[in-house]
Design an enzyme around this catalytic site. Sequence first.
Site, PDB file in Angstrom:
ATOM      1  N   GLN A 141     -10.066  -3.827  -3.058  1.00 19.39           N
ATOM      2  CA  GLN A 141     -11.345  -3.350  -2.541  1.00 19.39           C
ATOM      3  C   GLN A 141     -12.459  -3.579  -3.559  1.00 19.39           C
ATOM      4  O   GLN A 141     -13.527  -4.097  -3.224  1.00 19.39           O
ATOM      5  CB  GLN A 141     -11.238  -1.844  -2.227  1.00 19.39           C
TER       6      GLN A 141
ATOM      7  N   ASP B 126     -17.094   7.603  -1.586  1.00 20.45           N
ATOM      8  CA  ASP B 126     -15.832   7.457  -0.846  1.00 20.45           C
ATOM      9  C   ASP B 126     -15.497   8.825  -0.256  1.00 20.45           C
ATOM     10  O   ASP B 126     -16.104   9.842  -0.627  1.00 20.45           O
ATOM     11  CB  ASP B 126     -14.725   6.965  -1.808  1.00 20.45           C
TER      12      ASP B 126
ATOM     13  N   ARG C 183       0.880  -1.181   0.000  1.00 21.05           N
ATOM     14  CA  ARG C 183       0.000   0.000   0.000  1.00 21.05           C
ATOM     15  C   ARG C 183       0.904   1.214   0.000  1.00 21.05           C
ATOM     16  O   ARG C 183       1.699   1.407   0.934  1.00 21.05           O
ATOM     17  CB  ARG C 183      -0.900   0.001   1.233  1.00 21.05           C
TER      18      ARG C 183
ATOM     19  N   ARG D 144     -13.557  -8.326   1.801  1.00 18.31           N
ATOM     20  CA  ARG D 144     -12.130  -8.062   1.606  1.00 18.31           C
ATOM     21  C   ARG D 144     -11.330  -9.331   1.924  1.00 18.31           C
ATOM     22  O   ARG D 144     -10.389  -9.693   1.230  1.00 18.31           O
ATOM     23  CB  ARG D 144     -11.638  -6.920   2.530  1.00 18.31           C
TER      24      ARG D 144
ATOM     25  N   HIS E  70      -7.476   0.919  -6.248  1.00 20.61           N
ATOM     26  CA  HIS E  70      -7.656   0.081  -5.044  1.00 20.61           C
ATOM     27  C   HIS E  70      -8.313  -1.228  -5.518  1.00 20.61           C
ATOM     28  O   HIS E  70      -9.486  -1.501  -5.246  1.00 20.61           O
ATOM     29  CB  HIS E  70      -8.526   0.823  -4.029  1.00 20.61           C
TER      30      HIS E  70
ATOM     31  N   CYS F  67     -16.227   1.881   0.790  1.00 20.16           N
ATOM     32  CA  CYS F  67     -15.054   1.069   1.138  1.00 20.16           C
ATOM     33  C   CYS F  67     -14.641   1.237   2.594  1.00 20.16           C
ATOM     34  O   CYS F  67     -13.950   0.380   3.125  1.00 20.16           O
ATOM     35  CB  CYS F  67     -13.888   1.385   0.194  1.00 20.16           C
TER      36      CYS F  67
HETATM   37  N1   CP Z   1     -11.127   0.142   2.711  1.00 19.51           N
HETATM   38  C1   CP Z   1      -9.846   0.038   3.114  1.00 19.51           C
HETATM   39  O1   CP Z   1      -8.914  -0.212   2.320  1.00 19.51           O
HETATM   40  O2   CP Z   1      -9.699   0.215   4.459  1.00 19.51           O
HETATM   41  P1   CP Z   1      -8.333   0.393   5.255  1.00 19.51           P
HETATM   42  O3   CP Z   1      -7.746   1.731   4.836  1.00 19.51           O
HETATM   43  O4   CP Z   1      -8.740   0.364   6.683  1.00 19.51           O
HETATM   44  O5   CP Z   1      -7.390  -0.714   4.892  1.00 19.51           O
HETATM   45  N1  NVA Z   2      -9.776   6.916  -1.282  1.00 22.81           N
HETATM   46  C1  NVA Z   2      -9.417   6.470   0.030  1.00 22.81           C
HETATM   47  C2  NVA Z   2      -9.697   5.022   0.196  1.00 22.81           C
HETATM   48  C3  NVA Z   2      -9.384   4.475   1.562  1.00 22.81           C
HETATM   49  C4  NVA Z   2      -9.603   3.011   1.683  1.00 22.81           C
HETATM   50  C5  NVA Z   2      -7.954   6.756   0.295  1.00 22.81           C
HETATM   51  O1  NVA Z   2      -7.131   6.551  -0.616  1.00 22.81           O
HETATM   52  O2  NVA Z   2      -7.613   7.210   1.378  1.00 22.81           O
END
Ligand code: CP
Ligand code: NVA
Length: 303
Positions: A132, A221, A102, A289, A129, A261
Site C-alpha cells: 500500500q 486510516d 495477508r 496498487r 502494509h 488506503c
Molecule cells: N487498502 C487495502 O489494502 O484494501 P483491501 O483491504 O480492500 O485490500
Molecule cells: N489498518 C487497516 C488497513 C486496511 C487496508 C487494517 O489493517 O485493517
Amino acid sequence: MKHLLKLLDLSRDDITLILDTADALKSEQKSGKKHDFPAGKTLAMIFAKSSTRTRVSFETGIFQLGGQGIFLSNADSQLGRGEPLQDTARVLSRYCDCIMIRTYEQKEVENLAKFATIPVINALTDFEHPCQVLADLQTIREHKGKLAGLKIAYIGDGNNMANSIIAGGLICGMDVSAACPEDYRPARETLDFAATVTDAKFELTADPKVAAKDADVIFTDVWASMGQESEAEKRKIAFRGYCVDDSIMALAKPDCMVQHCLPAHRGEEITEKVFEEHADEIFDEAENRLHAQKAIMYLLMKK
Ligand code: CP
Ligand code: NVA
C-alpha cells in the site's frame, strides 16, 4: 531484493527502483504496450483477512503480466484446518513462482519466507502494509514531482499503515509527523528505526494540529483495523479529535494532498467533505496498487 516483507528492510534505492518500474509498467499498460515479462508465472495469494483492492489488484496485475493468480482463503485451504505455514511454503514453492500473503502476525510472513524457495510478498500484516505505501509513494511522486523534502502528516492509529508510512516516508527523505493517542502509538521497532534517521525529521505527537502544520500530504486510516472489530466502540472514544476535517486541512499547505488506503469510514477518521474534495488523489492511490504491485512482482519474478 529477494522478498518484500516490510519497508523497514528496503533502502532508498530499492524504493526508487520499485517506483520507477511501477511508472514504466503503468505507462506501458496505458499505451497498450506488452510488458517484457516471461509468460506463465503463477502467484499464490493467501488471504487470512478480507480484501477488495489487494486481491483484485494482485490478480489483475499478474494476469496483465501474462501469468495467473491462485486465491487461497483460510476457509477454503488446509491452512484453515491447521496445516503449518512452513509446510504450505514448501508445497507452494514446488508449484508457483511467488507467494503473496495477508495475515495477522508479521512473524508468520517472515516464517513463510524462511521456508519458501520462491519470493514472498507481505500484502498486509498487523505490523506493516508495504504494498500500500509503495503505491502511496508512487501517487505522491506523481502529484508532487518529488518525495524528499516533503512533509507527511499521519493522523490516527499507530497501526500497520502508520508503521509503513513512517518507514517509507523517512527512507525516501520525507519529514514525517505522526499524531497518535498515547495508547495507540506506532510499533517500537518503527520508532527505533525513526530515531536512527538523520536526513529527514520524525515527530511523534498526540496533537493532530501539530502534525498537520505545513503538511504536503495528510494520511489517515481506520481507527479499528481488521481483527480489532470488538474494540471499535472503545476506539471511537480514544480517537475523538483525530478526524481529518476542514480545521485540520486549514493548518496544512494550501495544496496539501490527502491519502487514505481505504476502506474509509466517513465521519470517523475523515469527513465526507475532505474525502470527496480529495477523491481524485485517493482513487489515484487505489489505482496505483495495481502498478506498484506489478513492479514488485516484476522485480521479484523476472529472471
Ligand atoms: N487498502 C487495502 O489494502 O484494501 P483491501 O483491504 O480492500 O485490500
Ligand atoms: N489498518 C487497516 C488497513 C486496511 C487496508 C487494517 O489493517 O485493517
